[in-house]
Design an enzyme around this catalytic site. Sequence first.
Site, PDB file in Angstrom:
ATOM      1  N   SER A  28     -20.936  16.184  37.661  1.00 39.79           N
ATOM      2  CA  SER A  28     -21.001  14.738  37.856  1.00 39.79           C
ATOM      3  C   SER A  28     -20.622  13.914  36.638  1.00 39.79           C
ATOM      4  O   SER A  28     -20.382  12.711  36.770  1.00 39.79           O
ATOM      5  CB  SER A  28     -22.412  14.342  38.295  1.00 39.79           C
ATOM      6  OG  SER A  28     -23.359  14.644  37.287  1.00 39.79           O
ATOM      7  N   HIS A  68     -23.337  16.971  44.461  1.00 38.16           N
ATOM      8  CA  HIS A  68     -22.340  15.907  44.475  1.00 38.16           C
ATOM      9  C   HIS A  68     -21.196  16.189  45.456  1.00 38.16           C
ATOM     10  O   HIS A  68     -20.155  15.537  45.377  1.00 38.16           O
ATOM     11  CB  HIS A  68     -21.790  15.680  43.066  1.00 38.16           C
ATOM     12  CG  HIS A  68     -22.786  15.033  42.160  1.00 38.16           C
ATOM     13  ND1 HIS A  68     -22.906  13.669  42.045  1.00 38.16           N
ATOM     14  CD2 HIS A  68     -23.729  15.573  41.347  1.00 38.16           C
ATOM     15  CE1 HIS A  68     -23.875  13.379  41.190  1.00 38.16           C
ATOM     16  NE2 HIS A  68     -24.390  14.516  40.756  1.00 38.16           N
ATOM     17  N   LYS A 101     -27.800  11.738  47.704  1.00 40.37           N
ATOM     18  CA  LYS A 101     -26.519  11.153  47.280  1.00 40.37           C
ATOM     19  C   LYS A 101     -25.732  10.719  48.522  1.00 40.37           C
ATOM     20  O   LYS A 101     -26.013   9.664  49.072  1.00 40.37           O
ATOM     21  CB  LYS A 101     -25.785  12.136  46.380  1.00 40.37           C
ATOM     22  CG  LYS A 101     -26.570  12.366  45.082  1.00 40.37           C
ATOM     23  CD  LYS A 101     -25.931  13.324  44.150  1.00 40.37           C
ATOM     24  CE  LYS A 101     -26.649  13.364  42.806  1.00 40.37           C
ATOM     25  NZ  LYS A 101     -28.070  13.775  42.872  1.00 40.37           N
TER      26      LYS A 101
END
Length: 408
Positions: free
Chosen positions: A200, A228, A258
């Site tokens: 990330s 992610h 997320k």
Amino acid sequence: MSDREATPDRGFDPETVLADREARGLRRHRRPAEEVAARTRFAPDPKGDRPRFGRERLVFAANDYLGLADDSRVERAASAAAREVGTGAGASRLVTGDTRLHRALERDIAETKRTERALVFSSGYAANVGTIGALAPDVVFSDELNHASIVDGCRLSGTETVVYDHCDADALATVMAERARETDPTADERWLVVTDSVFSMDGTVAPLGAVCDVAERHGAWVMVDEAHATGLHEDGGGVVQREGLSDRVDVQMGTLSKALAAQGGYVAGDESLVELLVNEARSFVYSTGLAPPAAGAAREALRIAREGDLRESFWSNVEYLREGLESLGFDVLGDSHVLPVLVGDRADAVALADGLRELGVVAPAIRPPTVPDGTSRIRVAPMATHTADDLDACLDAFEAEATRLDLP
């Protein structure tokens, strides 16, 4: 001398630690947001008082990649879960905190990740720490830029950890071969290779196929953190699914916080793996179950992600923004949806982030010790819900500040 005077001071001194961080430019500060959305107003930390919000700004700093955190469908799902099940699970999943909603979410995740079963944890951090501890490997081979939750999982498990060069399968092969030469071939050792799929802070993507090749030569298991990537690829899967590796990655881990716009983490894999975690993962056994509204929201977000329309908008926005930043002369690292704009100098990166904020764009400066000296950067995270005007506003702000600061 009184007893009080003779007592040594063995307490803690948070103020000195904070002052040291402040002096080194490393102190972190919270910036409360009124809402979680592509557009949001930011205010200084109210420290207990009512916040006073300023003008609206465009957020290019969130991990809400599909923009579902304020989607009405997800909000309704969370509300329905609260009404039907409750605001909290009330106990550990092994006591009375297990519900049909948790089981349904786990079935959906297992189907998406193409595994036999899945298990939901209270956070992604808890999933990583609990899984590594439960597996109790004799040695972990860990990418040097793995997330802190993986690092802490290795530390807390007390296992030997061998760090290999970032996203370098050849380096992994070298350290595994060295370990093999040093190990009695008759020894009953358990080896685990752990890597993020998308990193990330660098925007890099692990060479998962090559990692699996190396691990399989040594009979090791592979664990991949898809925090992610979950929800962003075909059928709502991650990089593991994009690369067709579901049957070669033994442990698929990810987060619900997320792209899935909720809270919590998960692990997906074979039936026996999940049963082991149910019995041995301390962060699962001794934690209250995931809050039902989070489970309901995550399940609906996963359903939406699997439909594909938002994913198409998301990847279109990623491509547009990357090309736009590169056309302005910026060096955009990596090859994923995370767009780290390399600045280099810490002070320049902070000045650029501050200037962007003044122009209505929120994108944070990432600086040492989070990244190495000389590689400070602005981390840009586009969302599916950013409009063409939003993207152009971001690019215009970068162009204006680059001119003002004589960057890049």
